[in-house]
Design a protein around this motif. Structure first.
Motif, mmCIF file in Angstrom:
data_model
loop_
_atom_site.group_PDB
_atom_site.id
_atom_site.type_symbol
_atom_site.label_atom_id
_atom_site.label_comp_id
_atom_site.label_asym_id
_atom_site.label_seq_id
_atom_site.Cartn_x
_atom_site.Cartn_y
_atom_site.Cartn_z
ATOM 1 N N GLU A 1 -0.584 -9.129 -7.046
ATOM 2 C CA GLU A 1 -0.185 -10.168 -6.077
ATOM 3 C C GLU A 1 1.305 -10.490 -6.192
ATOM 4 O O GLU A 1 1.966 -10.711 -5.178
ATOM 5 C CB GLU A 1 -1.034 -11.433 -6.235
ATOM 6 N N GLU B 1 -2.324 -15.976 -2.716
ATOM 7 C CA GLU B 1 -3.190 -15.070 -3.477
ATOM 8 C C GLU B 1 -2.871 -15.149 -4.979
ATOM 9 O O GLU B 1 -3.771 -15.006 -5.811
ATOM 10 C CB GLU B 1 -3.084 -13.637 -2.940
ATOM 11 N N GLU C 1 0.585 -14.080 0.428
ATOM 12 C CA GLU C 1 0.616 -13.446 -0.893
ATOM 13 C C GLU C 1 0.842 -14.479 -1.997
ATOM 14 O O GLU C 1 0.251 -14.371 -3.071
ATOM 15 C CB GLU C 1 1.681 -12.346 -0.953
ATOM 16 N N ASP D 1 3.073 -7.805 -4.362
ATOM 17 C CA ASP D 1 3.041 -8.055 -2.910
ATOM 18 C C ASP D 1 4.137 -9.039 -2.511
ATOM 19 O O ASP D 1 4.833 -8.846 -1.513
ATOM 20 C CB ASP D 1 1.685 -8.642 -2.493
HETATM 21 MG MG LIG Z 1 -2.118 -9.459 -1.969
#
Ligand SMILES: [Mg+2]
Length: 124
Positions: free
Chosen positions: A85, A44, A41, A88
């Motif tokens: 993101e 990301e 994550e 997350d």
């Molecule tokens: Mg993600």
């Protein structure tokens, strides 16, 4: 922060995504797996940042904008995904906090206070 941590505790338990306490090997594997998921994550988020810079170049050429104008527009275009993101990342961070029974709000303010003191001492 307390509300988010409690929400995620219930959410992850309901989805059966919490770190199990049953036996050492299962717990160890879950911690390692979730750590990998957290780092995924985090990358990301980096991908989104990279996307902003790529989009800045594209907009600069296609829309004939200054670099700063193109950057501000690209930033706006990526804002929603960056939020997702970062969310997350928070979900995985809170999963670890919940597993280790850490009050993240308390831990956060203690750490910020520690940094504040460190900065104060360094400046003296
Ligand atoms: Mg993600």
């Amino acid at each position: 922060m307390k509300e988010v941590q409690h929400y995620l505790k219930d959410f992850q338990k309901e989805k059966n995504w919490d770190i199990p306490e049953s036996e050492f090997l299962e717990t160890k594997m879950a911690i390692l797996n979730n750590y990998m998921l957290l780092t995924t994550e985090v990358s990301e988020v980096a991908e989104e940042f990279r996307g902003i810079f790529t989009k800045t170049k594209q907009l600069q050429q296609s829309e004939n904008l200054t670099e700063q104008e193109a950057f501000l527009r690209a930033k706006e275009l990526h804002k929603e995904n960056i939020g997702k993101e970062l969310a997350d990342c928070i979900a995985y961070i809170m999963k670890f906090a919940n597993y280790f029974e850490i009050d993240m709000e308390e831990s956060f303010y203690n750490k910020m206070e520690e940094i504040q003191r460190r900065i104060y001492i360094e400046r003296r």
